[in-house]
Design a protein around this motif. Sequence first.
Motif, mmCIF file in Angstrom:
data_model
loop_
_atom_site.group_PDB
_atom_site.id
_atom_site.type_symbol
_atom_site.label_atom_id
_atom_site.label_comp_id
_atom_site.label_asym_id
_atom_site.label_seq_id
_atom_site.Cartn_x
_atom_site.Cartn_y
_atom_site.Cartn_z
ATOM 1 N N ALA A 316 82.296 68.704 39.107
ATOM 2 C CA ALA A 316 83.022 68.337 37.882
ATOM 3 C C ALA A 316 82.126 67.399 37.100
ATOM 4 C CB ALA A 316 84.351 67.653 38.205
ATOM 5 N N HIS A 317 82.218 67.434 35.782
ATOM 6 C CA HIS A 317 81.384 66.511 34.994
ATOM 7 C C HIS A 317 82.165 65.248 34.673
ATOM 8 C CE1 HIS A 317 82.895 66.953 30.743
ATOM 9 N NE2 HIS A 317 83.270 68.149 31.136
ATOM 10 N N THR A 341 90.258 64.332 34.011
ATOM 11 C CA THR A 341 91.153 65.034 34.931
ATOM 12 C C THR A 341 90.370 65.795 35.993
ATOM 13 O OG1 THR A 341 91.289 67.000 33.493
ATOM 14 C CG2 THR A 341 92.975 65.296 33.194
ATOM 15 N N GLY A 342 89.321 66.506 35.584
ATOM 16 C CA GLY A 342 88.532 67.253 36.552
ATOM 17 C C GLY A 342 87.820 66.340 37.535
ATOM 18 N N THR A 343 87.345 65.195 37.050
ATOM 19 C CA THR A 343 86.694 64.227 37.934
ATOM 20 C C THR A 343 87.705 63.644 38.912
ATOM 21 O OG1 THR A 343 85.220 63.692 36.080
ATOM 22 C CG2 THR A 343 85.172 62.225 37.977
ATOM 23 N N ALA A 364 80.155 69.454 49.859
ATOM 24 C CA ALA A 364 79.576 68.477 48.934
ATOM 25 C C ALA A 364 80.434 68.371 47.684
ATOM 26 C CB ALA A 364 78.158 68.875 48.554
ATOM 27 N N PHE A 365 80.553 67.162 47.185
ATOM 28 C CA PHE A 365 81.319 66.873 45.973
ATOM 29 C C PHE A 365 80.359 66.224 44.984
ATOM 30 C CE2 PHE A 365 83.992 66.874 49.667
ATOM 31 C CZ PHE A 365 85.094 67.622 49.287
ATOM 32 N N VAL A 366 80.069 66.943 43.895
ATOM 33 C CA VAL A 366 79.024 66.508 42.966
ATOM 34 C C VAL A 366 79.641 66.260 41.590
ATOM 35 C CG1 VAL A 366 76.796 67.048 41.943
ATOM 36 C CG2 VAL A 366 77.338 67.896 44.233
ATOM 37 N N ALA A 367 79.625 65.013 41.164
ATOM 38 C CA ALA A 367 80.070 64.638 39.815
ATOM 39 C C ALA A 367 78.823 64.562 38.946
ATOM 40 C CB ALA A 367 80.802 63.304 39.831
#
Length: 547
Positions: A316-317, A341-343, A364-367
């Motif tokens: 998510a960005h 919201t996506g973050t 993995a969770f990548v912001a």
Amino acid sequence: MRSLLVSFLALTVATPALAQTVPAISVDTLKTVTEVLSSDAFEGRAPTTAGEEKTIDYLIKRFSAAGLKPGNKGQWTQDVPMVELTAKNVTPFTATGGKAPVTFNYRTDMVVGTYRVVPQVSLKDSDLVFVGYGINAPEKGWNDYAGLDVKGKTVVILVNDPDWEVKEAGAAAGPFEGRAMTYYGRWTYKFEEAARQGAAGAIIVHDTAPAAYGWSVVQSSWTGPQYGLDEAGNHMDQSQVIGWIQLPKAKELFAAAGKDFDQLSAAAKQKGFRAVPLGLKLSGSFSNDIKRSTSKNVVAVLPGTQAPDEVVLYSAHWDHLGRCDAVDGDDICNGAADNATGTAGLVAMAEAFAKAGPARRSVAFVAVTAEESGLLGSRYYAENPVYPLGKTVGGVNMDVLNVLGATKDFEITGAGKSELEDMVKPLLAAQGRRVSPESAPQAGGYYRSDHFSFAKLGVPMLSAGSGEDLVNGGVLAGKAAAKDYNVKRYHGPKDEYDPNWNWDGALQDMTIYYQLGRQLADGTMWPNWYPTAEFKAIRDASRQETK
């Protein structure tokens, strides 16, 4: 309204792979993280600002509290080298040589910028040429630049692709898939192709219907600091000037050249169209403030138990536009829906996975940073992956969660591309939901969010979410709400947190995202692209390299 914190939902879904008990997705996390990130204190979360520092610190604390590990070789972040250009002293651009001069005032008539990292930009008497949709697609036998030398010239380009008005979508509906936008319709492609052709300038004509957003979105997105990756060569292979003009001004420009804009636009839809010199010359200049700095992707991981080198990815960005043109005295583009919201969803998903315990594979969770500047953070990660792309199983990108309430349907962006879609359908059926066609395929959503950075390098990523058929209000209410957001809030200061939002639809979608990711993480499957998808060959090659 559902309970905010329930230990587990009484929801077991039978799938071909396994039966899953789905941990509760914390509505409290969704609300809290969204409210915090979109508060004025974060100043719109523009990359390389104080708002970024607050955002990165906050996300690290949330991921750490959830029980995740730093995902980049013991570090929570991945550095993304950035260069920031801020146009100033913009002179009104003027087209001369026609029936009367046509002047384009900055912001109201035209926005301009450059990818080139230079202190001064100037066009002087650059010949204007109308190149239709500005497409060079050899595989389709389509070339709007055929027989044309545009070196030193400025090309005027239509937004979207030639068959955007066709009601149907798909390969049979037109050379560019009918109503569904192809990458050839994206503004990023048009500037890329103009640069490949050697154009000094590239100007896109804004038209709300084919663009799928109003001029205010262009104005807020293309003024103020503009970001690019800081790369060798300072982007000197790009056009000197890129920008947009309002539709009425384009018609005025063509009239000054003795041309009929509507007539030429219609001609540009036909195969075999040839570019039309306008007999006008464009001049204008501006200077750039240049700032080199480093932005950051945040990378958190839940290590796998049996195959930790195989990775399922959620993205998510975290960024938005920061300070922007004021509306009613408010100059902070808070980006609550897009994409606090996506973050928040990324954090809540990490919590759910951690509570359920490690999976067979790593998750993995990548912001990522700088999505609003052209998918820069995800592009940098994909080109410099923390986890090899050939070992990345697939995943989900979350860009704007549904805060309007539960829906009866689910839309898959760019449907018909990957086997992830086959995995999602039984999960939806268990919720009593159906897959609906994209409500706005002409908007080119598949090419507008971070999943595309991974997809074009082979990794299957799902980009999907609630459709417009609301449980309360139906399609009419859903369409009205979508229109209201796009017109009044999207990329503007009014995209602010609302405590009255209904998160039931977000919970529906998040459950699907969790189930899909858990199947991938606990299983041994390697979903691929369908044989007709443009990304299959690169996926096959990257997988072969890792075997």
